[in-house]
Scaffold this active site. Structure first.
Site, PDB file in Angstrom:
ATOM      1  N   ASP A 151       0.745  -1.234   0.055  1.00 38.38           N
ATOM      2  CA  ASP A 151      -0.049   0.073   0.123  1.00 38.38           C
ATOM      3  C   ASP A 151       0.815   1.532   0.022  1.00 38.38           C
ATOM      4  O   ASP A 151       0.708   2.244  -0.792  1.00 38.38           O
ATOM      5  CB  ASP A 151      -0.874   0.102   1.157  1.00 38.38           C
ATOM      6  CG  ASP A 151      -2.064   1.231   1.193  1.00 38.38           C
ATOM      7  OD1 ASP A 151      -2.350   1.356   0.159  1.00 38.38           O
ATOM      8  OD2 ASP A 151      -2.350   1.685   2.323  1.00 38.38           O
ATOM      9  N   CYS A 180     -21.926  -2.902 -16.650  1.00 39.71           N
ATOM     10  CA  CYS A 180     -22.245  -2.667 -15.300  1.00 39.71           C
ATOM     11  C   CYS A 180     -21.743  -1.217 -14.956  1.00 39.71           C
ATOM     12  O   CYS A 180     -20.546  -1.093 -15.104  1.00 39.71           O
ATOM     13  CB  CYS A 180     -22.049  -3.801 -14.430  1.00 39.71           C
ATOM     14  SG  CYS A 180     -22.386  -3.332 -12.990  1.00 39.71           S
ATOM     15  N   CYS A 203     -21.471   0.891  -9.485  1.00 35.75           N
ATOM     16  CA  CYS A 203     -20.500   1.476  -8.813  1.00 35.75           C
ATOM     17  C   CYS A 203     -20.413   2.935  -9.249  1.00 35.75           C
ATOM     18  O   CYS A 203     -20.505   3.890  -8.214  1.00 35.75           O
ATOM     19  CB  CYS A 203     -19.105   1.040  -8.741  1.00 35.75           C
ATOM     20  SG  CYS A 203     -18.456   1.048 -10.414  1.00 35.75           S
ATOM     21  N   CYS A 224     -13.610  12.091  -3.197  1.00 34.57           N
ATOM     22  CA  CYS A 224     -13.829  10.617  -2.897  1.00 34.57           C
ATOM     23  C   CYS A 224     -14.221  10.338  -1.295  1.00 34.57           C
ATOM     24  O   CYS A 224     -13.206  10.843  -0.677  1.00 34.57           O
ATOM     25  CB  CYS A 224     -12.634   9.581  -3.216  1.00 34.57           C
ATOM     26  SG  CYS A 224     -12.974   7.946  -2.656  1.00 34.57           S
ATOM     27  N   CYS A 250     -19.045   1.913  -3.393  1.00 33.44           N
ATOM     28  CA  CYS A 250     -18.729   1.449  -4.705  1.00 33.44           C
ATOM     29  C   CYS A 250     -18.432  -0.103  -4.685  1.00 33.44           C
ATOM     30  O   CYS A 250     -18.651  -0.883  -5.846  1.00 33.44           O
ATOM     31  CB  CYS A 250     -17.564   2.144  -5.461  1.00 33.44           C
ATOM     32  SG  CYS A 250     -16.021   2.035  -4.636  1.00 33.44           S
TER      33      CYS A 250
END
Length: 379
Positions: free
Chosen positions: A137, A194, A197, A217, A246
């Site tokens: 990360d 799709c 989200c 966000c 989402c």
């Protein structure tokens, strides 16, 4: 060593991954991520970065700059739960906030680093001259770009890596190595037409398939330490850290709740804590309560600010004395301004009186402006 040796080595590594606590493992080359770099340049030009990323785009996209002689990258995925069992109930006077699923259980940075150490030890025990560089990360590389190219999953329109087996409820990490391991094939996109989200994003931060404006966000906003626009505070709801919308609406994630790792299981009282006690937590109490969660990395200020936002959005009348106390006594202007906003949302005579009295002694211009807006909202 020939190709057959490296294929057998990789197969042995895959077979051992489960015992290391790794749920999925893939391999890709250490070639530069050229397409990603183009996207990142455009992302920066549009002002969509969060500011938490590695600023050097070359380091983010060229593994050889991080480990000279890099040949391969090993990508790992570890599944985490998506359901909160025995969740406490939020009720008037006892309103609760919510941490995103990525902050449930032990801080995933620690959990994944332990797994990376096990994997490193496994490799070095067999190949003592192996050169390895692990990251989780906070490393320079894009975890998602590596995982996508290594066949862990495809990059969803929600900017998450979606695995066929575990959905997007996975933590990702990678290890750059000088070993010439056979690469895996990337997966075909599984999102199709799709757009759930994108349609469900509370702030419209998903500006297109796989394109996120981090500045809007909620997951990013809840981790900032500064003032939050009134419009965005409304959207935050009772989220204390992160946002899962989402991922929750993603059809692939429906019904997936993997509970393989005990340290990643949530404590309901931490995952969904009472809001009012958070307002008066000192650093020591905060660390004792939230220190083992990834939500603690920015300290208590964002969590306390978000607790005020949550109480305001609940319009919780019983919390007014606590919010007024924050407005009068908290030394941090951001929290005082947020408390003013919350009182404006809650409304009522007690909230109005608290705002009027606080205005008499307040000197910070941002807080005064927030008080004025809150009083106007009640008029």
């Amino acid at each position: 060593m020939d190709v057959g040796f490296w294929q057998a080595f990789k197969e042995d590594m895959l077979a051992a991954a489960g015992e290391m606590g790794i749920d999925k493992l893939g391999v890709t080359t250490a070639d530069p991520f050229l397409e990603l770099k183009q996207r990142l340049v455009r992302h920066r030009e549009l002002g969509f970065e969060s500011g938490f990323e590695e600023p050097d785009l070359d380091k983010r996209t060229e593994p050889g700059l991080l480990l000279p002689g890099a040949r391969s990258i090993i990508s790992i995925a570890v599944a985490y739960p998506s359901k909160l069992k025995d969740a406490p109930v939020s009720e008037p006077g006892l309103r609760r906030g919510i941490l995103s699923r990525s902050a449930w259980g032990e801080d995933y940075h620690q959990a994944l680093r332990r797994r990376m150490v096990r994997l490193s030890e496994w490799i070095v025990a067999r190949l003592p001259d192996a050169e390895l560089l692990s990251m989780v990360d906070t490393g320079a590389l894009s975890d998602r770009a590596v995982a996508e190219r290594a066949g862990i999953g495809w990059s969803g329109k929600n900017c998450s890596v979606i695995t066929p087996e575990l959905g997007s409820w996975v933590y990702l990490g990678e290890m750059i190595t000088n070993l010439p391991l056979p690469p895996d094939q990337s997966l075909e996109d599984g999102c199709g037409d799709c757009t759930r989200c994108i349609d469900a994003c509370p702030t419209g931060a998903l500006v297109g398939p796989g394109q996120l404006n981090a500045q809007r966000c909620i997951s990013y906003i809840t981790q900032t330490k500064g003032f939050v626009e009134d419009e965005l505070m409304l959207k935050i709801g009772n989220r204390l850290y992160g946002c899962d919308t989402c991922q929750i609406v993603c059809p692939v994630n429906r019904g997936i709740d993997v509970r393989l790792h005990e340290e990643l299981l949530p404590d309901p009282e931490v995952a969904k804590p009472l809001l009012r006690p958070i307002l008066t937590m000192g650093n020591r109490e905060f660390k004792e309560r939230f220190g083992s969660s990834s939500a603690a990395w920015r300290g208590r200020k964002p969590i306390q600010r978000n607790a005020l936002i949550g109480l305001g959005n609940f319009k919780d009348r019983e919390s007014v004395p606590d919010v007024v106390r924050a407005l009068n006594d908290d030394p941090r202007p951001v929290l005082r301004a947020t408390a003013a906003w919350a009182l404006g949302r809650i409304g009522g005579d007690e909230a109005k009186l608290g705002l009027e009295q606080a205005k008499l002694g307040e000197q910070d211009p941002d807080v005064l402006a927030a008080i004025d807006r809150a009083l106007t909202a009640q008029a």
